[in-house]
Motif scaffolding. Sequence first.
Motif, PDB file in Angstrom:
ATOM      1  N   ALA A 153       2.329  -4.873  -1.391  1.00  0.00           N
ATOM      2  CA  ALA A 153       2.421  -6.279  -0.992  1.00  0.00           C
ATOM      3  C   ALA A 153       3.584  -6.507  -0.030  1.00  0.00           C
ATOM      4  CB  ALA A 153       2.582  -7.167  -2.227  1.00  0.00           C
ATOM      5  N   GLU A 154       4.696  -5.826  -0.264  1.00  0.00           N
ATOM      6  CA  GLU A 154       5.896  -6.029   0.567  1.00  0.00           C
ATOM      7  C   GLU A 154       5.841  -5.244   1.881  1.00  0.00           C
ATOM      8  OE1 GLU A 154       9.537  -7.600   1.619  1.00  0.00           O
ATOM      9  OE2 GLU A 154       8.380  -8.145  -0.150  1.00  0.00           O
ATOM     10  N   SER A 203       6.945   4.763  -5.931  1.00  0.00           N
ATOM     11  CA  SER A 203       7.106   3.816  -7.026  1.00  0.00           C
ATOM     12  C   SER A 203       7.958   4.413  -8.137  1.00  0.00           C
ATOM     13  CB  SER A 203       5.731   3.408  -7.571  1.00  0.00           C
ATOM     14  OG  SER A 203       5.870   2.631  -8.732  1.00  0.00           O
ATOM     15  N   SER A 228       1.834  -1.921  -6.620  1.00  0.00           N
ATOM     16  CA  SER A 228       1.255  -3.154  -6.059  1.00  0.00           C
ATOM     17  C   SER A 228       2.302  -3.982  -5.323  1.00  0.00           C
ATOM     18  CB  SER A 228       0.602  -3.990  -7.168  1.00  0.00           C
ATOM     19  OG  SER A 228       1.559  -4.326  -8.155  1.00  0.00           O
ATOM     20  N   MET A 229       3.547  -3.986  -5.831  1.00  0.00           N
ATOM     21  CA  MET A 229       4.619  -4.720  -5.143  1.00  0.00           C
ATOM     22  C   MET A 229       5.017  -4.020  -3.844  1.00  0.00           C
ATOM     23  SD  MET A 229       7.070  -6.138  -8.201  1.00  0.00           S
ATOM     24  CE  MET A 229       8.159  -6.968  -7.056  1.00  0.00           C
ATOM     25  N   LEU A 230       5.032  -2.691  -3.868  1.00  0.00           N
ATOM     26  CA  LEU A 230       5.360  -1.947  -2.646  1.00  0.00           C
ATOM     27  C   LEU A 230       4.333  -2.246  -1.552  1.00  0.00           C
ATOM     28  CD1 LEU A 230       6.372   1.548  -4.083  1.00  0.00           C
ATOM     29  CD2 LEU A 230       7.886  -0.220  -3.151  1.00  0.00           C
ATOM     30  N   VAL A 254       9.675   0.422  -8.670  1.00  0.00           N
ATOM     31  CA  VAL A 254       8.993  -0.788  -8.223  1.00  0.00           C
ATOM     32  C   VAL A 254       7.498  -0.490  -8.315  1.00  0.00           C
ATOM     33  CG1 VAL A 254       8.571  -2.330  -6.267  1.00  0.00           C
ATOM     34  CG2 VAL A 254      10.875  -1.454  -6.679  1.00  0.00           C
ATOM     35  N   PRO A 255       6.738  -1.371  -8.940  1.00  0.00           N
ATOM     36  CA  PRO A 255       5.300  -1.109  -9.083  1.00  0.00           C
ATOM     37  C   PRO A 255       4.603  -0.901  -7.735  1.00  0.00           C
ATOM     38  CG  PRO A 255       5.959  -3.014 -10.401  1.00  0.00           C
ATOM     39  CD  PRO A 255       7.134  -2.648  -9.548  1.00  0.00           C
TER      40      PRO A 255
END
Length: 190
Positions: free
Chosen positions: A39-40, A27, A35-37, A32-33
């Motif tokens: 989620a993706e 991150s 949580s987004m990593l 990139v946060p």
Amino acid sequence: MDPGFMESALICFSTYEFETVTIHQISNFTVVPPSMLIAEYGNKTQLFAAALSWYIDNGFDSMLRQLRKAYCPVAAILCFFRVISERSLIFGGSNARLVFTTAIGLATRNSAFEHIVSNAMQKLETFFCECVTEGQGTVNDMTQEPAEHVAKLLIGSVAALPTLIRVDGRHATVDQFVRSVELLLRRSRA
């Protein structure tokens, strides 16, 4: 896939060992946060696979072309082995090193990495064949063995490299390894 993000992820994976790198470190590199990593990509293994796939599709051929352009055939092959066996930034070597060290090890446990390594090896085999064929026409002491056979031996050398680096990553050992590849490329004097 954003090239800047993928490059940043690859830099992170080449800076830290794959086994110890965390989502938070990734991150920080990618901005990139976490949580987004998650989620993706789900986890760092899937992110690493995505980044390496992107590299094979977008940067690996370029690295091989640069080697062919910058060096004579034998030197291009030897430089490739130096780039992947040392922590080199030349020609994007850190990304190639990840493919031919870390990804090879992960391929036994994860089919995504098996596919990545297979794609890279196919491109590499073509590179080796082209270099050997060109070298046979221009370098007097180049082996005259069929280029396809020499390329397969070189691919075997690439596959053995992760074990060599893990066991003994000292510079002298890398020099010996590159010297053995050079001997393979030279015509034997009978």
